[in-house]
Design a protein around this motif. Structure first.
Motif, PDB file in Angstrom:
ATOM      1  N   THR A  95       0.828  -1.202   0.000  1.00 52.32           N
ATOM      2  CA  THR A  95       0.000   0.000   0.000  1.00 52.32           C
ATOM      3  C   THR A  95       0.863   1.253   0.000  1.00 52.32           C
ATOM      4  OG1 THR A  95      -1.685  -1.213   1.229  1.00 52.32           O
ATOM      5  CG2 THR A  95      -1.842   1.182   1.266  1.00 52.32           C
ATOM      6  N   GLN A  96       0.391   2.276  -0.670  1.00 53.79           N
ATOM      7  CA  GLN A  96       1.115   3.556  -0.714  1.00 53.79           C
ATOM      8  C   GLN A  96       1.504   4.015   0.678  1.00 53.79           C
ATOM      9  OE1 GLN A  96      -1.620   6.270  -2.572  1.00 53.79           O
ATOM     10  NE2 GLN A  96      -2.834   6.524  -0.730  1.00 53.79           N
ATOM     11  N   GLY A  97       2.692   4.614   0.771  1.00 52.05           N
ATOM     12  CA  GLY A  97       3.167   5.159   2.042  1.00 52.05           C
ATOM     13  C   GLY A  97       3.827   4.162   2.972  1.00 52.05           C
ATOM     14  N   VAL A  98       3.810   2.869   2.616  1.00 50.11           N
ATOM     15  CA  VAL A  98       4.386   1.839   3.478  1.00 50.11           C
ATOM     16  C   VAL A  98       5.848   1.607   3.086  1.00 50.11           C
ATOM     17  CG1 VAL A  98       4.292  -0.604   4.135  1.00 50.11           C
ATOM     18  CG2 VAL A  98       2.170   0.712   3.885  1.00 50.11           C
ATOM     19  N   SER A  99       6.748   1.772   4.057  1.00 52.44           N
ATOM     20  CA  SER A  99       8.161   1.507   3.811  1.00 52.44           C
ATOM     21  C   SER A  99       8.370   0.016   3.597  1.00 52.44           C
ATOM     22  CB  SER A  99       9.011   1.975   4.990  1.00 52.44           C
ATOM     23  OG  SER A  99       9.019   3.387   5.056  1.00 52.44           O
ATOM     24  N   HIS A 100       9.183  -0.307   2.595  1.00 51.34           N
ATOM     25  CA  HIS A 100       9.444  -1.703   2.271  1.00 51.34           C
ATOM     26  C   HIS A 100      10.771  -1.828   1.536  1.00 51.34           C
ATOM     27  CE1 HIS A 100       7.518   0.020  -1.302  1.00 51.34           C
ATOM     28  NE2 HIS A 100       8.092  -0.927  -2.025  1.00 51.34           N
ATOM     29  N   ARG A 101      11.255  -3.044   1.489  1.00 50.36           N
ATOM     30  CA  ARG A 101      12.386  -3.355   0.620  1.00 50.36           C
ATOM     31  C   ARG A 101      12.169  -4.769   0.107  1.00 50.36           C
ATOM     32  NH1 ARG A 101      17.792  -4.827   4.187  1.00 50.36           N
ATOM     33  NH2 ARG A 101      16.748  -6.519   5.255  1.00 50.36           N
ATOM     34  N   THR A 102      12.615  -5.000  -1.100  1.00 47.63           N
ATOM     35  CA  THR A 102      12.533  -6.326  -1.696  1.00 47.63           C
ATOM     36  C   THR A 102      13.924  -6.928  -1.728  1.00 47.63           C
ATOM     37  OG1 THR A 102      12.671  -5.273  -3.866  1.00 47.63           O
ATOM     38  CG2 THR A 102      10.472  -5.891  -3.093  1.00 47.63           C
ATOM     39  N   ARG A 103      13.959  -8.261  -1.618  1.00 49.20           N
ATOM     40  CA  ARG A 103      15.235  -8.950  -1.707  1.00 49.20           C
ATOM     41  C   ARG A 103      14.994 -10.373  -2.201  1.00 49.20           C
ATOM     42  NH1 ARG A 103      15.729 -11.811   3.147  1.00 49.20           N
ATOM     43  NH2 ARG A 103      14.185 -11.090   4.649  1.00 49.20           N
TER      44      ARG A 103
END
Length: 113
Positions: free
Chosen positions: A85-93
């Motif tokens: 969802t917009q505004g949610v901090s994330h990272r992919t790995r």
């Protein structure tokens, strides 16, 4: 490196992925009604980021990815998808090379806001 594909033509995901030698790449495949369909090649980890105004959908074509969120990690295998969802901090790995389809608004900054 980004290659844009137009409408009314066949897009061969396997060929694009097989010819990519980078560990992290993002290719715009098509623009559809204000959204972009992108192919991502993931190996290793991306930086933490967020998109203030746009949601981001991930669908794993091959391999497995992890989406780190505050307090949890979502693990996706081939054939599984997830929307951040917009505004949610994330990272992919990805521990090993994975190919991922992403759908996001054409206003999204792929590196985050």
């Amino acid at each position: 490196m980004e290659k844009n594909y137009g409408h009314m033509q066949i897009i061969n995901l396997a060929s694009i992925a097989d010819n990519c030698r980078e560990k992290w790449a993002n290719f715009t495949l098509s623009r559809v009604n204000g959204s972009l369909v992108r192919l991502g090649i993931f190996e290793g980890e991306f930086h933490w980021h967020k998109h203030d105004r746009e949601d981001e959908f991930f669908f794993v074509v091959s391999g497995e990815i992890h989406i780190d969120l505050a307090g949890e990690t979502v693990n996706l295998k081939a054939g599984q998808g997830y929307t951040v969802t917009q505004g949610v901090s994330h990272r992919t790995r990805a521990d090993r090379r994975a190919t991922v389809l992403m759908v996001e608004a054409d206003t999204v900054n792929p590196r985050g806001d």
